[in-house]
Every structure is written in structure tokens, then in C-alpha cells.
Enzyme design. Structure first.
Site, PDB file in Angstrom:
ATOM      1  N   THR A 172       0.805  -1.282   0.140  1.00 27.51           N
ATOM      2  CA  THR A 172      -0.113  -0.072  -0.001  1.00 27.51           C
ATOM      3  C   THR A 172       0.866   1.252  -0.055  1.00 27.51           C
ATOM      4  N   HIS A 184      20.636  27.416  14.229  1.00 31.59           N
ATOM      5  CA  HIS A 184      19.880  28.768  13.955  1.00 31.59           C
ATOM      6  C   HIS A 184      20.292  29.051  12.631  1.00 31.59           C
ATOM      7  N   SER A 216     -12.902  12.565   7.820  1.00 32.31           N
ATOM      8  CA  SER A 216     -11.858  13.737   7.756  1.00 32.31           C
ATOM      9  C   SER A 216     -10.668  13.225   8.659  1.00 32.31           C
ATOM     10  N   GLY A 228     -11.395   4.919   6.760  1.00 33.72           N
ATOM     11  CA  GLY A 228     -10.586   4.010   7.190  1.00 33.72           C
ATOM     12  C   GLY A 228     -10.319   2.514   6.502  1.00 33.72           C
ATOM     13  N   LEU A 258      -7.973  14.501   4.915  1.00 31.93           N
ATOM     14  CA  LEU A 258      -7.555  15.813   5.054  1.00 31.93           C
ATOM     15  C   LEU A 258      -6.451  15.972   3.792  1.00 31.93           C
ATOM     16  N   GLU A 259      -5.437  14.686   3.694  1.00 32.41           N
ATOM     17  CA  GLU A 259      -4.455  15.083   2.805  1.00 32.41           C
ATOM     18  C   GLU A 259      -5.218  15.520   1.312  1.00 32.41           C
ATOM     19  N   TYR A 282      -6.862  10.827   8.333  1.00 30.92           N
ATOM     20  CA  TYR A 282      -5.704  11.461   7.377  1.00 30.92           C
ATOM     21  C   TYR A 282      -5.908  11.466   5.936  1.00 30.92           C
ATOM     22  N   ILE A 283      -6.509  10.320   5.453  1.00 32.60           N
ATOM     23  CA  ILE A 283      -6.668  10.387   3.958  1.00 32.60           C
ATOM     24  C   ILE A 283      -7.561  11.671   3.422  1.00 32.60           C
ATOM     25  N   GLU A 336     -18.587  14.000   8.231  1.00 33.71           N
ATOM     26  CA  GLU A 336     -17.868  13.172   9.356  1.00 33.71           C
ATOM     27  C   GLU A 336     -18.814  12.788  10.229  1.00 33.71           C
TER      28      GLU A 336
HETATM   29  C1  LIG Z   1      -3.641   7.060   0.877  1.00 32.38           C
HETATM   30  C2  LIG Z   1      -2.691   6.581   1.870  1.00 32.38           C
HETATM   31  C3  LIG Z   1      -1.729   7.325   2.537  1.00 32.38           C
HETATM   32  C4  LIG Z   1      -0.918   6.853   3.333  1.00 32.38           C
HETATM   33  N1  LIG Z   1       0.084   7.619   3.798  1.00 32.38           N
HETATM   34  C5  LIG Z   1       0.751   7.190   4.930  1.00 32.38           C
HETATM   35  C6  LIG Z   1       1.800   8.211   5.380  1.00 32.38           C
HETATM   36  O1  LIG Z   1       2.154   9.148   4.842  1.00 32.38           O
HETATM   37  N2  LIG Z   1       2.719   7.644   6.311  1.00 32.38           N
HETATM   38  C7  LIG Z   1       2.332   6.382   6.942  1.00 32.38           C
HETATM   39  O2  LIG Z   1       3.015   6.139   7.619  1.00 32.38           O
HETATM   40  N3  LIG Z   1       1.198   5.672   6.519  1.00 32.38           N
HETATM   41  C8  LIG Z   1       0.642   6.171   5.509  1.00 32.38           C
HETATM   42  N4  LIG Z   1      -0.274   5.093   5.003  1.00 32.38           N
HETATM   43  C9  LIG Z   1      -0.655   3.990   5.713  1.00 32.38           C
HETATM   44  C10 LIG Z   1       0.407   2.983   5.137  1.00 32.38           C
HETATM   45  O3  LIG Z   1       0.319   2.834   3.664  1.00 32.38           O
HETATM   46  C11 LIG Z   1       0.252   1.642   5.981  1.00 32.38           C
HETATM   47  O4  LIG Z   1       0.124   1.702   7.287  1.00 32.38           O
HETATM   48  C12 LIG Z   1       1.086   0.766   5.361  1.00 32.38           C
HETATM   49  O5  LIG Z   1       1.304   0.539   4.119  1.00 32.38           O
HETATM   50  C13 LIG Z   1       1.015  -0.784   6.051  1.00 32.38           C
HETATM   51  O6  LIG Z   1       2.235  -1.521   5.779  1.00 32.38           O
HETATM   52  P1  LIG Z   1       2.112  -3.088   5.816  1.00 32.38           P
HETATM   53  O7  LIG Z   1       3.657  -3.812   5.308  1.00 32.38           O
HETATM   54  O8  LIG Z   1       1.519  -3.659   6.909  1.00 32.38           O
HETATM   55  O9  LIG Z   1       1.013  -3.496   4.533  1.00 32.38           O
HETATM   56  P2  LIG Z   1       0.807  -2.923   3.071  1.00 32.38           P
HETATM   57  O10 LIG Z   1       1.454  -1.964   2.874  1.00 32.38           O
HETATM   58  O11 LIG Z   1      -0.920  -3.053   2.605  1.00 32.38           O
HETATM   59  O12 LIG Z   1       1.521  -4.381   2.454  1.00 32.38           O
HETATM   60  C14 LIG Z   1       0.771  -5.703   2.298  1.00 32.38           C
HETATM   61  C15 LIG Z   1       1.201  -6.508   1.147  1.00 32.38           C
HETATM   62  O13 LIG Z   1       0.950  -7.754   1.463  1.00 32.38           O
HETATM   63  C16 LIG Z   1       0.496  -8.271   0.244  1.00 32.38           C
HETATM   64  N5  LIG Z   1      -0.514  -9.464   0.592  1.00 32.38           N
HETATM   65  C17 LIG Z   1      -1.658  -9.476   1.134  1.00 32.38           C
HETATM   66  N6  LIG Z   1      -2.222 -10.592   1.327  1.00 32.38           N
HETATM   67  C18 LIG Z   1      -1.011 -11.577   0.838  1.00 32.38           C
HETATM   68  C19 LIG Z   1      -0.980 -12.815   0.545  1.00 32.38           C
HETATM   69  N7  LIG Z   1      -1.994 -13.769   1.021  1.00 32.38           N
HETATM   70  N8  LIG Z   1      -0.165 -13.595   0.213  1.00 32.38           N
HETATM   71  C20 LIG Z   1       0.944 -12.697  -0.418  1.00 32.38           C
HETATM   72  N9  LIG Z   1       1.083 -11.429  -0.445  1.00 32.38           N
HETATM   73  C21 LIG Z   1      -0.233 -10.852   0.359  1.00 32.38           C
HETATM   74  C22 LIG Z   1      -0.241  -7.218  -0.451  1.00 32.38           C
HETATM   75  O14 LIG Z   1      -0.344  -7.278  -1.877  1.00 32.38           O
HETATM   76  C23 LIG Z   1       0.572  -6.079  -0.111  1.00 32.38           C
HETATM   77  O15 LIG Z   1       1.541  -5.661  -1.063  1.00 32.38           O
HETATM   78  C24 LIG Z   1      -1.194   5.595   4.052  1.00 32.38           C
HETATM   79  C25 LIG Z   1      -2.270   4.868   3.476  1.00 32.38           C
HETATM   80  C26 LIG Z   1      -3.051   5.279   2.245  1.00 32.38           C
HETATM   81  C27 LIG Z   1      -3.984   4.429   1.823  1.00 32.38           C
HETATM   82  N1  LIG Z   2      -0.030  10.625   6.809  1.00 28.27           N
HETATM   83  C1  LIG Z   2      -0.382   9.544   7.104  1.00 28.27           C
HETATM   84  O1  LIG Z   2       0.432   8.694   8.195  1.00 28.27           O
HETATM   85  C2  LIG Z   2      -1.389   8.771   6.748  1.00 28.27           C
HETATM   86  C3  LIG Z   2      -2.151   9.469   5.326  1.00 28.27           C
HETATM   87  C4  LIG Z   2      -3.038   8.588   5.007  1.00 28.27           C
HETATM   88  C5  LIG Z   2      -3.653   7.359   5.527  1.00 28.27           C
HETATM   89  N2  LIG Z   2      -2.919   6.972   6.815  1.00 28.27           N
HETATM   90  C6  LIG Z   2      -3.526   5.718   7.229  1.00 28.27           C
HETATM   91  O2  LIG Z   2      -4.568   5.047   6.696  1.00 28.27           O
HETATM   92  C7  LIG Z   2      -5.570   4.732   7.567  1.00 28.27           C
HETATM   93  C8  LIG Z   2      -6.962   5.049   6.779  1.00 28.27           C
HETATM   94  O3  LIG Z   2      -6.980   6.636   6.739  1.00 28.27           O
HETATM   95  P1  LIG Z   2      -8.587   7.229   6.832  1.00 28.27           P
HETATM   96  O4  LIG Z   2      -8.458   8.612   6.614  1.00 28.27           O
HETATM   97  O5  LIG Z   2      -9.398   6.504   5.707  1.00 28.27           O
HETATM   98  O6  LIG Z   2      -8.975   6.719   7.947  1.00 28.27           O
HETATM   99  P2  LIG Z   2      -9.194   7.650   9.500  1.00 28.27           P
HETATM  100  O7  LIG Z   2      -9.452   6.597  10.423  1.00 28.27           O
HETATM  101  O8  LIG Z   2      -7.858   8.344   9.935  1.00 28.27           O
HETATM  102  O9  LIG Z   2     -10.459   8.471   9.344  1.00 28.27           O
HETATM  103  C9  LIG Z   2     -11.402   7.906   8.954  1.00 28.27           C
HETATM  104  C10 LIG Z   2     -12.610   9.066   9.479  1.00 28.27           C
HETATM  105  O10 LIG Z   2     -14.036   8.629   8.903  1.00 28.27           O
HETATM  106  C11 LIG Z   2     -14.795   9.027   9.621  1.00 28.27           C
HETATM  107  N3  LIG Z   2     -16.191   7.998   9.173  1.00 28.27           N
HETATM  108  C12 LIG Z   2     -16.171   6.575   9.256  1.00 28.27           C
HETATM  109  N4  LIG Z   2     -17.177   6.251   8.715  1.00 28.27           N
HETATM  110  C13 LIG Z   2     -17.968   7.273   8.183  1.00 28.27           C
HETATM  111  C14 LIG Z   2     -19.342   7.230   7.507  1.00 28.27           C
HETATM  112  N5  LIG Z   2     -19.993   6.397   7.256  1.00 28.27           N
HETATM  113  N6  LIG Z   2     -19.694   8.739   7.361  1.00 28.27           N
HETATM  114  C15 LIG Z   2     -18.749   9.659   7.673  1.00 28.27           C
HETATM  115  N7  LIG Z   2     -17.909   9.616   8.323  1.00 28.27           N
HETATM  116  C16 LIG Z   2     -17.219   8.469   8.704  1.00 28.27           C
HETATM  117  C17 LIG Z   2     -14.310   8.638  11.045  1.00 28.27           C
HETATM  118  O11 LIG Z   2     -15.079   8.910  12.223  1.00 28.27           O
HETATM  119  C18 LIG Z   2     -12.771   9.176  10.883  1.00 28.27           C
HETATM  120  O12 LIG Z   2     -12.845  10.480  11.280  1.00 28.27           O
HETATM  121  C19 LIG Z   2      -5.220   5.460   8.697  1.00 28.27           C
HETATM  122  O13 LIG Z   2      -5.467   4.678   9.728  1.00 28.27           O
HETATM  123  C20 LIG Z   2      -3.894   6.191   8.776  1.00 28.27           C
HETATM  124  O14 LIG Z   2      -3.262   5.277   9.628  1.00 28.27           O
HETATM  125  C21 LIG Z   2      -1.803   7.626   7.236  1.00 28.27           C
END
Ligand SMILES: Cc1cc2nc3c(=O)[nH]c(=O)nc-3n(C[C@H](O)[C@H](O)[C@H](O)COP(=O)(O)OP(=O)(O)OC[C@H]3O[C@@H](n4cnc5c(N)ncnc54)[C@H](O)[C@@H]3O)c2cc1C
Ligand SMILES: NC(=O)c1ccc[n+]([C@@H]2O[C@H](COP(=O)([O-])OP(=O)(O)OC[C@H]3O[C@@H](n4cnc5c(N)ncnc54)[C@H](O)[C@@H]3O)[C@@H](O)[C@H]2O)c1
Length: 575
Positions: A115, A542, A261, A357, A266-267, A263-264, A283
Site C-alpha cells: 500500500t 539557527h 476527515s 478507514g 485531510l491530505e 488522514y486520507i 464526518e
Molecule cells: C492514501 C494513503 C496514504 C498513506 N500515507 C501514509 C503516510 O504518509 N505515512 C504512513 O506512515 N502511513 C501512510 N499510510 C498507511 C500505510 O500505507 C500503511 O500503514 C502501510 O502500508 C502498512 O504496511 P504493511 O506492510 O502492514 O501492509 P501493506 O503495505 O498493505 O502491504 C501488504 C502486502 O501484502 C500483500 N499481500 C496481502 N495478502 C497476501 C497474501 N495472502 N500473500 C501474499 N501477499 C499478500 C499485499 O499485496 C501487499 O503488497 C497511507 C495509506 C494510504 C491508503
Molecule cells: N499521513 C499518514 O500517516 C497517513 C495518510 C493517509 C492514511 N494513513 C493511514 O490510513 C488509514 C486510513 O485513513 P483514513 O483517513 O481512511 O481513516 P481514519 O481512521 O484516519 O479516518 C476515518 C474518518 O472517517 C470517519 N467515518 C467513518 N465512517 C464514516 C461514515 N460512514 N460517514 C462519515 N464519516 C465516517 C471517522 O469518524 C474518521 O474520522 C489511517 O488509519 C492511517 O493510519 C496515514
């Protein structure tokens, strides 16, 4: 057993999370001399998404040498460690396991990097970077104050911005793959499932030439997560979509509703508004940005919402979302009051991003074969050492789960840290991640970052434990920071909750320029159990934004020296 492996090479490669590059790891590796046996080879060219994996098939031999006898060297298994899933969690665990002398295989069913690299952190940060340039260039007041005149409005090429995100993802994906290959990690392609306590099978639907079975002394489940879409919301991938689609930025709607509202949400609101779209947040909870410290959320609302073309509805859920047709039929969103459960409004917008989420991706792992059941939401139950717990709450020997799949803290660096800790545990050096000291950041402009408790949570804890009189809050503002002012980015604040008696840091929250970088001084201090008494001697260059930290520390009013030291660092826990 069929294994896909890469030959070790001296190529240096990038590493995520700022950890030492593969070249440095290789030097250490040479000292521990891990032999890679290659017995049987054939070529497999994977197709589709897998085509980036040009890999060679190898029947793995046994590596008898290890710097860690506790973890490795058991001739009855193909590998010391098999990792299911090659996201950042699996990648971090894999690199560390090699460093510990283990023979490692990693099985990936989709694309290397998971991801974070392909559909998360990396492409989203590319979109945020490009769109913020547009925002700045279009801010004539900002430019004029800096003495810059732009003749005409800054324009942008949507597709070129989208390409920047896609290209960055594939660059980082390649780096990740090379870092594994160069260390001799065997990369297996396929969807894996457990077939017993120490064995897995893997394969791809419709591909008889890919797959097989493998055994290992230890297995890590690192299968990550996928977007969670609540019932009633119909995703068509065009007008109603999740972050997976949004990152491709195939079009820019004039008006987009963002459900959630967090992480995703907001970004993406930062990206969309910078590129000229209007945003409506929906929200479910009573406050927007419910995950943040309340005071920071209030300022975030002023800086990230109020001054932008954004409105919001709180305490309502999007109970029904019906896709539209771009330019022809609007997307319809039914809003239901969270408290009364009555339908209160219907919105009509051009598009809708569902950011509610993420769900663990743990289906099909055949956890039942080792007596494990996921919780109601699909997360794999683990203890502090990331050992998977069976239905009787007992650790399954040699089975671990890290990252989003266990739901402890769904962040990339947390996944990687958990992977490293799990490998340490396999080596007999028990280690748990102190999640209270794991930093988090939202990469809006300005950035929001935090570590540890919010002010409300710290007060609740202090009252419950009877030391409310010892809790104090230090605050500082970016408007006093020379570097932020030089960049005309003087909006922001930082606050820290701490104990006056021990100098223990309980939580730090920031909104302001580069706050995602600045938080590390505090998260690392918390992880090491450092007291504010020690931090008061830290020196900051600084003029830098890091001087915000210095101010925050300086403003902390500690009881006279001699008071008890903070609890020792929780990160290293003896067995
Ligand atoms: C839009 C977005 C923005 C984000 N931004 C940030 C950020 O800025 N900073 C941050 O810290 N986090 C961020 N996150 C969250 C972050 O991406 C995840 O927390 C992180 O990727 C989790 O890592 P993981 O290794 O647990 O899983 P993943 O990255 O989801 O990797 C799991 C892998 O397992 C593979 N897999 C699954 N099942 C199997 C199977 N049975 N056999 C073989 N392979 C399999 C999948 O194909 C995948 O490649 C963001 C998430 C999203 C959606
Ligand atoms: N910068 C970063 O680190 C970053 C960036 C993006 C994503 N992420 C990761 O990805 C995960 C997913 O991010 P996300 O923003 O989807 O989830 P989140 O859990 O951060 O926020 C989801 C929001 O959706 C609301 N919500 C849930 N169901 C709803 C509904 N039916 N109607 C209205 N509001 C509803 C919740 O109350 C919550 O405020 C996070 O847990 C985060 O760890 C991290």
C-alpha cells in the site's frame, strides 16, 4: 518447492524510513557471511502487474550459518523466515532478518512495496508536493510579499502531476525490490496461505507456472490492509472512489465530497483545494479531525479548512451514496444524523472520495490451520511481541503478524518497527515496540504531527493515577520562529504535555512548517525514556524550524532538580 530468488549483488539501494542503505547493510552482512545456495534454476516471466518482477526460479538450499542460533540454522526447514506480504512491514522485517543472519523468503501476491509505495504514502506525498507548488504560485499575496511577481496565473497539467506520483511509486518500488535482491532475499510471487504451523503454499489464480509450498522456522504475516467502504456506499471507481482510485487523479471534479476527515480525507482536501476543487467533508463524529488533540484540531480547522473552499457536515454518516456520470448526473449522498439515525439531507456533488478507514487484508490466509481466528473486523490477534495468538490466547510458536493486518497502529513506519521487533524476538532478544513513542504525521500544508497522549488523554490519565498536580503543558508558536517567518509560514503551534516532577514527556502535538520532521526529537526522546532535564541541553541549529522544539522544551517548568527520573525506556523489554 518452487522458489523465486534473486542473486545477491553489490548494488546499493534506497531504504524507506531513513534506515541505513543496503550498501551499509551489505558491509555488515559480509561480516556475518550468509551463503546463498542456488541449486535449480529456471526462468519465470510474470505477467500483468507482476511483470516488473523479472525473477529466477530457485529451489532453495539450506543456509546453515547464522549470527543467531536462536533464530536460524534448523535444517528441517527451507528458510529461517518466510514473510507473507512485501509492503513496508515485510520489507523492513526482511532486511533486518538478513542482518541477523537468517535465510529469508518473502511472498508477494500483488506488487512489491504494498500500500505505502503503490497506493499510499508515496504517491499521495507526490500529489501533495506538486499541488502545494500550485497553491503557492497562485497565492499572489504570498508571492508579492516575497517580492515576486508572476505575470499570469500559474497553470498545471493534471496528467503530468498524476504521472509524477505514478513514476515516484515505481521508482521506490524498484528500489525496494533491489534492496531485497541485493541481500539475497528470495522473492516468491503469489498469494500465500498457511498450510500448517511452519508451512505455506502460494500461487496465482490461473497460473500453473507460479507457486509452490515452502517451510520455515518462523513466519511473519504482513498482509496489510485495503480501503474500508461502509455499507450503502456504492463505489464505481469513477465518480465514487477510494484513495486507490483518487491517487491516479484521472480527473478533477469541481466539487467533491470527502467522507471521513481523518488522514486520507485531510491530505486529499489539501491536494484538491490547491488544484481548484471545492470540498465538502462528511464526518460521523461530532468534530472534524476527531483524531487530533482538540486545540490542534481547532487551529487546523482555521488553517486547513476555514481559509479554503471547504465546508463540512459533522455528526452525520453518509448512509447511501449513489454514483453519477461526470458532467451528466451528480453523485447523490444521503446524510443520516449519527445520533437520531434520521435522514437529514441529501447532497449532490460531482464526485465522492470515501476515506472512512481501512480493513485488514487477512482473508484467505487459512489461519484456522493453526487454530487462529481473526477478530470481528478481521485483524489478526497478537501479543506485544507481535506473536499471533490462538483461540485460547496462547502464542502460536514461530508465527508473527505485523503492520496494518494486526491493527495496532496503521502507519508504515509502525509496520516496519514491528517487523524489526518480531525478528529480534525470533533471535531471542525480546523487544516490543513502544507505540506511545511512535510519531504520526498528516502531510497537509502546514503539516500536523504528534506523538503520545493528547492533552485530554494526559489529563484523564493523570487524574486516574493521582498525579494531576504534576501534569503541565508547554506551548510555543511558529510566529516566533525566524525560519518559518522567512518562508512566510509563521502560522502554527506546538504543545507538549509533561510531568513537572520527573520531566517525562507524555505527548507532543504540532501544526506548522515541517512539523512532520520536527516531531522526531520528541518521539526519539520518549522512546529512549529521556527526561526533559536532559533535553534542555540539546542544541539546535539557527535559524531552523527545529528551534520550535527548543522553545517548547525551554518553556517547560520542571520541579527543582532531584525529583525522580522518568520510567526507563519501554522499548527494550527483557524476556
Ligand atoms: C492514501 C494513503 C496514504 C498513506 N500515507 C501514509 C503516510 O504518509 N505515512 C504512513 O506512515 N502511513 C501512510 N499510510 C498507511 C500505510 O500505507 C500503511 O500503514 C502501510 O502500508 C502498512 O504496511 P504493511 O506492510 O502492514 O501492509 P501493506 O503495505 O498493505 O502491504 C501488504 C502486502 O501484502 C500483500 N499481500 C496481502 N495478502 C497476501 C497474501 N495472502 N500473500 C501474499 N501477499 C499478500 C499485499 O499485496 C501487499 O503488497 C497511507 C495509506 C494510504 C491508503
Ligand atoms: N499521513 C499518514 O500517516 C497517513 C495518510 C493517509 C492514511 N494513513 C493511514 O490510513 C488509514 C486510513 O485513513 P483514513 O483517513 O481512511 O481513516 P481514519 O481512521 O484516519 O479516518 C476515518 C474518518 O472517517 C470517519 N467515518 C467513518 N465512517 C464514516 C461514515 N460512514 N460517514 C462519515 N464519516 C465516517 C471517522 O469518524 C474518521 O474520522 C489511517 O488509519 C492511517 O493510519 C496515514
Amino acid at each position: 518447492m518452487t522458489a523465486v530468488s534473486a542473486t545477491p549483488s553489490s548494488r546499493a539501494s534506497l531504504s524507506l524510513s531513513g534506515r541505513p542503505q543496503a550498501a551499509a547493510r551489505l558491509c555488515r552482512l559480509q561480516r556475518i557471511a550468509v551463503p546463498i545456495q542456488q541449486s535449480k534454476r529456471a526462468s519465470v516471466a510474470a505477467t500483468g502487474r507482476a511483470s516488473r518482477l523479472q525473477v529466477r526460479v530457485q529451489a532453495a538450499g539450506k543456509n546453515g550459518s547464522s549470527s543467531s542460533p536462536a533464530a536460524a540454522g534448523d535444517a528441517q526447514y527451507d528458510y529461517d523466515l518466510i514473510i507473507i506480504g512485501c509492503g513496508v512491514g515485510g520489507h523492513g522485517a526482511g532486511l533486518h532478518a538478513v542482518e541477523c543472519g537468517m535465510k529469508v523468503a518473502i511472498i508477494e501476491g500483488h506488487d512489491i512495496g504494498g500500500t505505502c509505495v503503490n497506493r499510499g504514502c508515496v504517491p499521495s506525498k507526490a500529489l501533495l508536493a506538486a499541488s502545494n507548488e500550485v497553491r503557492k504560485l497562485r497565492d499572489t499575496h504570498h508571492q508579492k510579499t516575497l517580492g515576486i511577481q508572476l505575470n499570469g496565473v500559474a497553470t498545471f497539467d493534471r496528467q503530468a502531476i498524476a504521472d509524477h506520483a505514478t513514476n515516484l511509486a515505481s521508482t521506490i518500488q524498484g528500489s525496494l525490490q533491489r534492496s531485497l535482491e541485493s541481500l539475497g532475499v528470495t522473492i516468491l510471487k503469489g498469494q500465500a496461505k498457511l498450510t500448517g504451523p511452519n508451512s505455506v503454499s502460494y500461487g496465482l489464480p490461473g497460473r500453473v507456472d507460479v507457486g509452490g509450498t515452502a517451510t520455515a522456522k518462523n513466519i511473519i504475516i504482513a498482509t496489510g490492509s485495503v480501503p474500508f467502504v461502509p455499507g450503502g456506499i456504492e463505489v464505481d471507481g469513477k465518480t465514487v472512489f477510494t484513495s486507490d482510485h483518487a491517487l491516479k487523479m484521472e480527473w478533477l471534479p469541481n466539487w467533491i465530497a470527502i467522507i471521513g476527515s481523518g488522514y486520507i480525507g485531510l491530505e486529499f482536501s489539501d491536494v484538491y483545494t490547491a488544484l481548484g476543487c471545492e470540498v465538502t467533508f462528511v464526518e460521523a463524529l461530532p468534530n472534524i479531525m476527531p483524531g487530533f488533540d482538540r486545540e490542534i484540531a481547532k487551529l487546523a480547522q482555521r488553517l486547513l479548512i476555514n481559509g479554503r473552499p471547504i465546508d463540512f457536515h459533522t455528526n452525520v454518516i453518509a448512509s447511501k451514496v449513489t454514483p453519477g456520470v461526470p458532467g451528466v448526473k451528480p453523485v447523490k449522498i444521503e446524510l443520516t444524523d449519527f445520533t437520531t439515525k434520521e435522514v437529514v439531507e441529501e447532497l449532490e456533488v460531482d464526485a465522492c472520495l470515501v476515506a472512512t478507514g481501512r480493513s485488514p487484508y487477512t482473508n484467505g490466509l487459512n489461519l484456522g490451520s493453526v487454530g487462529v481466528a481473526t477478530d470481528r473486523r478481521g485483524f489478526v490477534p497478537v501479543d506485544d511481541k507481535m506473536q499471533v495468538l490462538d483461540s485460547n490466547n496462547k502464542p502460536v510458536p514461530g508465527l508473527y503478524c505485523i503492520g496494518d493486518a494486526n491493527g495496532k497502529y496503521m502507519l508504515a513506519h509502525a509496520a516496519s518497527a514491528q517487523g524489526i521487533a518480531a525478528v529480534e524476538c525470533m533471535c531471542g532478544r525480546d523487544r516490543v515496540v513502544n507505540h506511545q513513542a511512535v510519531p504520526a504525521a498528516c502531510f497537509t500544508h502546514p503539516e500536523v504531527s504528534f506523538v503520545g497522549l493528547t492533552e485530554d488523554a494526559a489529563r484523564e490519565k493523570a487524574e486516574k493515577e493521582g498525579w494531576a498536580d504534576k501534569l503541565a503543558v508547554s506551548k510555543t508558536y511558529y510566529k516566533g520562529n525566524s525560519k518559518s517567518l522567512a518562508e512566510l509560514e509563521g502560522d502554527g503551534m506546538a504543545k507538549m504535555m509533561y510531568r513537572k516532577d520527573s520531566g517525562e514527556i507524555l505527548g507532543v502535538h504540532m501544526i506548522g512548517l515541517h512539523s512532520a520532521d520536527n516531531i522526531h526529537e520528541f518521539s526519539n526522546a520518549m522512546n529512549m525514556g529521556q527526561s526533559l532535564r536532559e533535553l534542555k541541553f540539546n542544541v539546535h541549529a539557527h535559524p531552523t524550524v527545529a528551534e520550535v522544539n527548543e522553545e517548547l522544551i525551554r518553556h517547560a517548568q520542571l520541579d527543582p532538580a532531584g525529583a525522580p527520573a522518568p520510567a526507563a525506556a519501554k522499548q527494550a523489554v527483557a524476556a
